[in-house]
Motif scaffolding. Structure first.
Motif, PDB file in Angstrom:
ATOM      1  N   GLU A 296      39.231  22.428  36.853  1.00 29.00           N
ATOM      2  CA  GLU A 296      40.042  22.986  35.534  1.00 29.00           C
ATOM      3  C   GLU A 296      41.292  22.551  35.378  1.00 29.00           C
TER       4      GLU A 296
ATOM      5  N   SER B 237      44.962  31.551  38.762  1.00 25.76           N
ATOM      6  CA  SER B 237      44.717  32.707  39.524  1.00 25.76           C
ATOM      7  C   SER B 237      43.484  32.630  40.646  1.00 25.76           C
TER       8      SER B 237
ATOM      9  N   LYS C 154      31.945  37.794  37.531  1.00 27.76           N
ATOM     10  CA  LYS C 154      32.015  37.490  36.060  1.00 27.76           C
ATOM     11  C   LYS C 154      30.698  37.471  35.518  1.00 27.76           C
TER      12      LYS C 154
ATOM     13  N   ASP D  20      34.086  31.409  30.378  1.00 27.11           N
ATOM     14  CA  ASP D  20      35.058  32.605  30.352  1.00 27.11           C
ATOM     15  C   ASP D  20      36.189  31.730  31.581  1.00 27.11           C
ATOM     16  N   ASP D  21      37.423  31.750  30.966  1.00 30.53           N
ATOM     17  CA  ASP D  21      38.632  31.455  31.788  1.00 30.53           C
ATOM     18  C   ASP D  21      39.400  32.564  31.729  1.00 30.53           C
ATOM     19  N   SER D  22      39.752  33.237  32.919  1.00 34.00           N
ATOM     20  CA  SER D  22      40.526  34.491  33.008  1.00 34.00           C
ATOM     21  C   SER D  22      41.447  34.554  34.073  1.00 34.00           C
TER      22      SER D  22
ATOM     23  N   ASN E 169      44.020  35.643  48.071  1.00 33.06           N
ATOM     24  CA  ASN E 169      44.578  35.604  46.716  1.00 33.06           C
ATOM     25  C   ASN E 169      45.596  36.984  46.569  1.00 33.06           C
TER      26      ASN E 169
ATOM     27  N   ALA F 224      28.284  29.602  31.439  1.00 34.80           N
ATOM     28  CA  ALA F 224      29.066  28.582  32.232  1.00 34.80           C
ATOM     29  C   ALA F 224      29.992  29.091  33.421  1.00 34.80           C
TER      30      ALA F 224
ATOM     31  N   GLY G  70      37.761  39.967  42.413  1.00 37.52           N
ATOM     32  CA  GLY G  70      38.720  39.260  42.133  1.00 37.52           C
ATOM     33  C   GLY G  70      40.163  40.051  42.590  1.00 37.52           C
ATOM     34  N   TYR G  71      41.116  40.305  41.902  1.00 39.53           N
ATOM     35  CA  TYR G  71      42.272  41.224  41.839  1.00 39.53           C
ATOM     36  C   TYR G  71      42.089  42.536  41.580  1.00 39.53           C
TER      37      TYR G  71
ATOM     38  N   ASN H  72      31.098  32.412  39.104  1.00 39.91           N
ATOM     39  CA  ASN H  72      31.625  33.518  39.787  1.00 39.91           C
ATOM     40  C   ASN H  72      30.743  34.683  39.466  1.00 39.91           C
TER      41      ASN H  72
ATOM     42  N   GLU I 174      31.146  22.262  39.986  1.00 43.31           N
ATOM     43  CA  GLU I 174      32.031  22.830  38.993  1.00 43.31           C
ATOM     44  C   GLU I 174      33.034  21.860  38.410  1.00 43.31           C
TER      45      GLU I 174
HETATM   46  O1  LIG Z   1      37.995  41.258  35.704  1.00 38.33           O
HETATM   47  C1  LIG Z   1      38.443  40.883  36.719  1.00 38.33           C
HETATM   48  N1  LIG Z   1      38.771  41.342  37.757  1.00 38.33           N
HETATM   49  C2  LIG Z   1      39.486  40.899  38.911  1.00 38.33           C
HETATM   50  N2  LIG Z   1      40.054  39.723  38.953  1.00 38.33           N
HETATM   51  C3  LIG Z   1      39.931  38.928  37.983  1.00 38.33           C
HETATM   52  C4  LIG Z   1      39.051  39.595  36.781  1.00 38.33           C
HETATM   53  N3  LIG Z   1      39.111  38.461  35.836  1.00 38.33           N
HETATM   54  C5  LIG Z   1      39.367  37.275  36.404  1.00 38.33           C
HETATM   55  N4  LIG Z   1      39.872  37.478  37.406  1.00 38.33           N
HETATM   56  C6  LIG Z   1      40.443  36.721  38.502  1.00 38.33           C
HETATM   57  C7  LIG Z   1      39.548  36.073  39.427  1.00 38.33           C
HETATM   58  C8  LIG Z   1      39.740  34.579  39.683  1.00 38.33           C
HETATM   59  O2  LIG Z   1      40.879  34.587  40.670  1.00 38.33           O
HETATM   60  C9  LIG Z   1      40.549  34.442  38.468  1.00 38.33           C
HETATM   61  C10 LIG Z   1      39.711  33.778  37.472  1.00 38.33           C
HETATM   62  O3  LIG Z   1      39.367  32.540  37.338  1.00 38.33           O
HETATM   63  P1  LIG Z   1      38.438  31.412  36.646  1.00 38.33           P
HETATM   64  O4  LIG Z   1      38.789  29.978  36.932  1.00 38.33           O
HETATM   65  O5  LIG Z   1      38.426  31.961  35.217  1.00 38.33           O
HETATM   66  O6  LIG Z   1      37.082  31.891  37.301  1.00 38.33           O
HETATM   67  P2  LIG Z   1      36.373  31.462  38.741  1.00 38.33           P
HETATM   68  O7  LIG Z   1      36.814  30.165  39.093  1.00 38.33           O
HETATM   69  O8  LIG Z   1      36.297  32.548  39.718  1.00 38.33           O
HETATM   70  O9  LIG Z   1      34.693  31.157  38.144  1.00 38.33           O
HETATM   71  P3  LIG Z   1      34.507  30.119  37.038  1.00 38.33           P
HETATM   72  O10 LIG Z   1      35.377  29.145  36.552  1.00 38.33           O
HETATM   73  O11 LIG Z   1      33.201  29.340  37.456  1.00 38.33           O
HETATM   74  O12 LIG Z   1      33.832  30.869  35.685  1.00 38.33           O
HETATM   75  O13 LIG Z   1      41.042  35.509  37.804  1.00 38.33           O
END
Ligand SMILES: O=c1nc[nH]c2c1ncn2[C@H]1C[C@H](O)[C@@H](COP(=O)(O)OP(=O)(O)OP(=O)(O)O)O1
Ligand SMILES: [Mg+2]
Length: 194
Positions: free
Chosen positions: A40, A84, A13, A67-69, A96, A7, A153-154, A10, A37
């Motif tokens: 969130e 983030s 990811k 995965d929320d990260s 960002n 789901a 990302g970052y 990105n 999408e």
């Molecule tokens: O390994 C990583 N290396 C670099 N940056 C990362 C990592 N893991 C998460 N991040 C950053 C990217 C994004 O700014 C945020 C996740 O946000 P998050 O809402 O979980 O994902 P998302 O919106 O990009 O895709 P989706 O929600 O469809 O899974 O943290």
């Protein structure tokens, strides 16, 4: 469970999650089913991961993994955290990263500690009352300028002391051994006996 839907929209990811899951299970992409999408709206990584997995399971009829990260920066009291992906007005990786560097302008190295956090949520079906939740953390510090081209990302701003480089300078393989996502996935695979 033979198949599951991932789901996430990105691409970075998705690549990592696919590599981490391996061939133990057939993976379908959410983009096969929808490009919408879900918002969130949760206040925690856990809530947002569940909400994304539930939405994906609803529209696919399959078990779903979300995965929320994000990045939590000590000097910023944990920001950008769950925000983030939407930290800067543009919400893109470049914007960002720029905003993060501005927020830390003049902050010395010793105070630039940060963690990547990953929460994985697996729902067997949309109304699953007992999702499996696994998390992983990765300690680092925020560089003064971006370094490296890998990852997403970052990653170009996240310095990994043990490797003496940014996470965007690690190979995909090495990032997938060390990262917050790798740790969360290892726990999930243990729970699923994969
Ligand atoms: O390994 C990583 N290396 C670099 N940056 C990362 C990592 N893991 C998460 N991040 C950053 C990217 C994004 O700014 C945020 C996740 O946000 P998050 O809402 O979980 O994902 P998302 O919106 O990009 O895709 P989706 O929600 O469809 O899974 O943290
Ligand atoms: Mg998101």
């Amino acid at each position: 469970m033979k198949e599951l839907v991932l789901a996430s929209h990105n691409a970075g990811k998705l690549r990592e999650l696919q590599a981490l899951l391996g061939n133990s299970i057939k993976i379908r992409s959410i983009s096969e089913f929808s490009s919408v999408e879900p918002e969130e709206t949760g206040l925690t990584f856990i809530e947002n991961a569940i909400l994304k997995a539930r939405h994906a399971s609803q529209i696919s009829g399959l078990p779903a993994l979300a995965d929320d990260s994000g990045l939590t920066v000590d000097y910023l009291q944990g920001a950008p955290g769950i925000h983030s992906a939407r930290y800067s007005a543009s919400g893109g990786d470049a914007g960002n990263n720029r905003k993060l560097l501005e927020a830390l302008q003049g902050v010395p190295e010793a105070q630039r500690g940060a963690q990547f956090v990953c929460v994985l949520a697996l729902l067997q079906h949309a109304n699953d009352p007992l999702p499996i939740i696994c998390e992983g953390h990765w300690q680092g510090r925020i560089l003064l300028a971006p370094q490296g081209m890998n990852g997403f990302g970052y990653d170009p701003l996240f310095y990994v002391a043990e490797q003496r480089c940014s996470s965007a300078e690690l190979s995909n393989e090495l990032k997938n051994q060390l990262s917050h996502r790798a740790q969360a996935m290892q726990r999930l695979k243990q729970q699923l006996a994969l």
